[in-house]
Design a protein around this motif. Structure first.
Motif, PDB file in Angstrom:
ATOM      1  N   UNK A 146       0.829  -1.172   0.038  1.00  0.00           N
ATOM      2  CA  UNK A 146      -0.011  -0.061   0.054  1.00  0.00           C
ATOM      3  C   UNK A 146       0.857   1.167  -0.105  1.00  0.00           C
ATOM      4  N   UNK A 147       0.535   2.070  -0.938  1.00  0.00           N
ATOM      5  CA  UNK A 147       1.195   3.557  -0.844  1.00  0.00           C
ATOM      6  C   UNK A 147       0.453   4.611  -1.501  1.00  0.00           C
ATOM      7  N   UNK A 148       0.643   5.710  -0.976  1.00  0.00           N
ATOM      8  CA  UNK A 148       0.003   6.873  -1.564  1.00  0.00           C
ATOM      9  C   UNK A 148      -0.002   6.999  -3.046  1.00  0.00           C
ATOM     10  N   UNK A 149      -1.015   7.239  -3.732  1.00  0.00           N
ATOM     11  CA  UNK A 149      -0.872   7.169  -5.330  1.00  0.00           C
ATOM     12  C   UNK A 149      -1.889   8.320  -5.827  1.00  0.00           C
ATOM     13  N   UNK A 150      -1.640   9.174  -6.671  1.00  0.00           N
ATOM     14  CA  UNK A 150      -2.486  10.026  -7.252  1.00  0.00           C
ATOM     15  C   UNK A 150      -3.393   9.465  -8.208  1.00  0.00           C
ATOM     16  N   UNK A 151      -4.790   9.474  -8.265  1.00  0.00           N
ATOM     17  CA  UNK A 151      -5.704   8.960  -9.102  1.00  0.00           C
ATOM     18  C   UNK A 151      -6.673   9.946  -9.362  1.00  0.00           C
ATOM     19  N   UNK A 152      -6.569  10.461 -10.698  1.00  0.00           N
ATOM     20  CA  UNK A 152      -7.354  11.280 -11.145  1.00  0.00           C
ATOM     21  C   UNK A 152      -7.564  12.449 -10.435  1.00  0.00           C
ATOM     22  N   UNK A 153      -6.315  13.103 -10.101  1.00  0.00           N
ATOM     23  CA  UNK A 153      -5.820  14.312  -9.377  1.00  0.00           C
ATOM     24  C   UNK A 153      -6.283  14.270  -7.936  1.00  0.00           C
ATOM     25  N   UNK A 154      -6.519  12.932  -7.502  1.00  0.00           N
ATOM     26  CA  UNK A 154      -6.876  12.835  -5.832  1.00  0.00           C
ATOM     27  C   UNK A 154      -5.840  11.700  -5.380  1.00  0.00           C
ATOM     28  N   UNK A 155      -5.304  12.184  -4.112  1.00  0.00           N
ATOM     29  CA  UNK A 155      -4.617  11.095  -3.368  1.00  0.00           C
ATOM     30  C   UNK A 155      -5.516   9.798  -3.004  1.00  0.00           C
ATOM     31  N   UNK A 184      -5.070   5.580  -1.465  1.00  0.00           N
ATOM     32  CA  UNK A 184      -4.074   4.398  -1.402  1.00  0.00           C
ATOM     33  C   UNK A 184      -4.227   3.234  -2.322  1.00  0.00           C
ATOM     34  N   UNK A 185      -3.063   2.957  -3.015  1.00  0.00           N
ATOM     35  CA  UNK A 185      -3.128   1.908  -3.848  1.00  0.00           C
ATOM     36  C   UNK A 185      -2.108   1.056  -3.750  1.00  0.00           C
ATOM     37  N   UNK A 186      -2.227  -0.309  -4.316  1.00  0.00           N
ATOM     38  CA  UNK A 186      -1.177  -1.445  -4.336  1.00  0.00           C
ATOM     39  C   UNK A 186      -0.221  -1.241  -5.450  1.00  0.00           C
ATOM     40  N   UNK A 187       0.965  -0.729  -4.749  1.00  0.00           N
ATOM     41  CA  UNK A 187       1.937  -0.332  -5.782  1.00  0.00           C
ATOM     42  C   UNK A 187       3.279  -1.395  -5.719  1.00  0.00           C
ATOM     43  N   UNK A 188       3.770  -1.609  -6.812  1.00  0.00           N
ATOM     44  CA  UNK A 188       5.039  -2.354  -7.016  1.00  0.00           C
ATOM     45  C   UNK A 188       6.038  -1.630  -7.926  1.00  0.00           C
TER      46      UNK A 188
END
Length: 469
Positions: free
Chosen positions: A417-426, A428-432
């Motif tokens: 889990x990491x903070x990620x910008x999606x459609x201009x909004x912060x 929490x996403x699964x990041x690798x």
């Protein structure tokens, strides 16, 4: 009686020697044609060696742990007389067919000796079921199959349950009696960790002049407060250096990695990718097809195959002698797998012909067989591209060494889990983190970057795969 000397056969793949792991017979035993007589470890795999002769064992050439060159004597067998002149059988002697007395011809490691009249008797093996991404876990063993792999011993006595020959050898080196070890694996299987725990608090197992391992116990050391470095010199406390011979697969790994670093001008590039959609896709596939579960590694393999179709320059090798680059017609996908014997890279040949569910099943079966040491040498060579899931070790990234003579390797770190910008909004996403190490001789940064970007895009939007498969 005629004595026949069986020489260590040609093991193929350029292998010139093998280490004796375990003798399956003893002097005085009677063996039949194609019966397994010894288990040996090469730089590629642990294999059973069948004997092409029938008769009584009169000599074993080499002790367990000894390295024998190809073409040197391995076992001597005295062939019995087939019968008396009057047609009767001599008392105490078995009668063998003429073709058995003549032997069964050249030995093919892993395939018997080609003799049609007698079947090779193999040691029963345990069923192993495991996830393709769990590279360091214990094999799952059905309890009912437990008795199949128990060590030989006195009749009626409870014998230890061991799968790996590496565990047996480790026990010998550390002076551990396997009969006294309680296995922590499923069904009571003794694992490497069990042997190491039974060995006690030791820092080394130096060998004496006879090659027999001995233990050097560490004396009680004064307690050190947490957070403070120890002021006790281990050498002054009587500990000894641990000497580990560079043999078998460890030597093969060392040679190959050294050659890779010497010959290949490698470059590593990397990118972070949002794998949330990939995990959701996997969950949807497994929910719809419970009989064909798909791992994350299988999906990544499918994505790599898509990328190599678009960028075939990375599915290649450099022929330095011929001064040319050879692009492979098929993708022979290597999967880096950590085993008790070290890092191995089993190969899935023509992986581009497999469906995603077939890839998942083949990956699980192949990595399980690699950990059990059951893959023949041919399954550990000939790869054209490697996939390395080092995220199972809890790390985010790596700059791995290319598996020579391949030209590229894709690695994936842990998915967290990491903070990620999606459609201009912060959010929490699964990041690798994805990394690509490539041979700069086969392509430039544009091709390598295009391949890695394609892989990352498919991880973030698995629907893109539909356009390429």
């Amino acid at each position: 009686m005629t004595e026949k000397v069986f020489l260590l056969p040609d093991l193929g793949e350029g292998l010139a020697e093998a280490e004796i792991v375990q003798w399956r017979v003893a002097v005085g035993d009677t063996v039949t044609v194609d019966q397994t007589v010894v288990e040996v470890e090469t730089a590629k795999a642990v294999v059973d060696v069948p004997c092409p002769y029938a008769g009584r064992v009169v000599a074993l050439h080499g002790a367990e742990g000894e390295v024998r060159p190809v073409g040197q004597p391995l076992i001597t067998v005295a062939e019995p007389v087939t019968g008396r002149v009057d047609g009767g059988d001599p008392p105490g002697h078995a009668v063998y067919r003429e073709e058995e007395r003549a032997g069964s011809g050249n030995v093919l490691i892993g395939y018997g000796t080609g003799h049609g009249g007698a079947r090779r008797r193999r040691r029963p093996r345990l069923a192993v079921a495991t996830s393709a991404t769990e590279l360091d876990g214990a094999p799952t063993v059905p309890p009912a199959a437990g008795t199949a792999a128990r060590e030989s011993g006195p009749p009626g006595a409870a014998q230890p349950l061991v799968i790996s020959p590496i565990v047996r050898r480790l026990a010998r080196e550390r002076g551990v009696d396997l009969a006294s070890v309680r296995g922590s694996g499923p069904g009571g299987v003794i694992r490497r960790a069990d042997v190491e725990a039974a060995a006690g608090d030791v820092t080394g197992v130096p060998a004496d002049g006879n090659g027999t391992a001995r233990l050097t116990a560490v004396p009680d050391l004064p307690a050190v407060p947490a957070g403070h470095p120890s002021s006790v010199d281990p050498a002054a406390a009587g500990a000894q250096d641990l000497v580990i011979p560079l043999t078998g697969i460890r030597r093969s790994i060392a040679d190959k990695l050294s050659r890779s670093r010497r010959e290949i001008p490698e470059v590593t590039i990397w990118v972070d990718a949002d794998a949330t959609a990939l995990l959701e896709t996997r969950a949807a596939i497994n929910a719809a097809r419970p009989d064909g579960q798909v791992s994350v590694l299988a999906l990544l393999a499918r994505i790599c195959l898509s990328g190599l179709r678009r960028y075939p320059q990375l599915n290649a090798r450099v022929d330095t002698e011929g001064q040319r680059i050879i692009q492979s017609a098929g993708v022979h996908l290597g999967i880096a797998a950590q085993t008790d014997r070290g890092l191995v890279v089993p190969v899935l040949r023509d992986a581009q012909r497999l469906s995603t569910t077939e890839l998942a099943a083949e990956l699980a079966a192949t990595t399980a067989a690699a950990r059990a040491g059951e893959l023949p040498p041919a399954r550990l060579t000939g790869g054209t591209f490697t996939l390395n899931n080092y995220g199972v070790f809890g790390v985010d990234g790596s700059t791995p060494i290319i598996n020579h003579p391949e030209a590229a390797l894709l690695g994936i770190g842990r998915i967290v889990d990491k903070p990620w910008v999606v459609d201009g909004q912060l959010a929490v996403r699964k990041v690798a983190q994805l990394s690509l190490t490539f041979d700069h001789r086969v392509c430039d940064g544009g091709v390598a970057g295009g391949f890695l970007r394609h892989v990352a895009d498919c991880v973030e939007q698995p629907a893109l795969l539909i356009a390429t498969v």
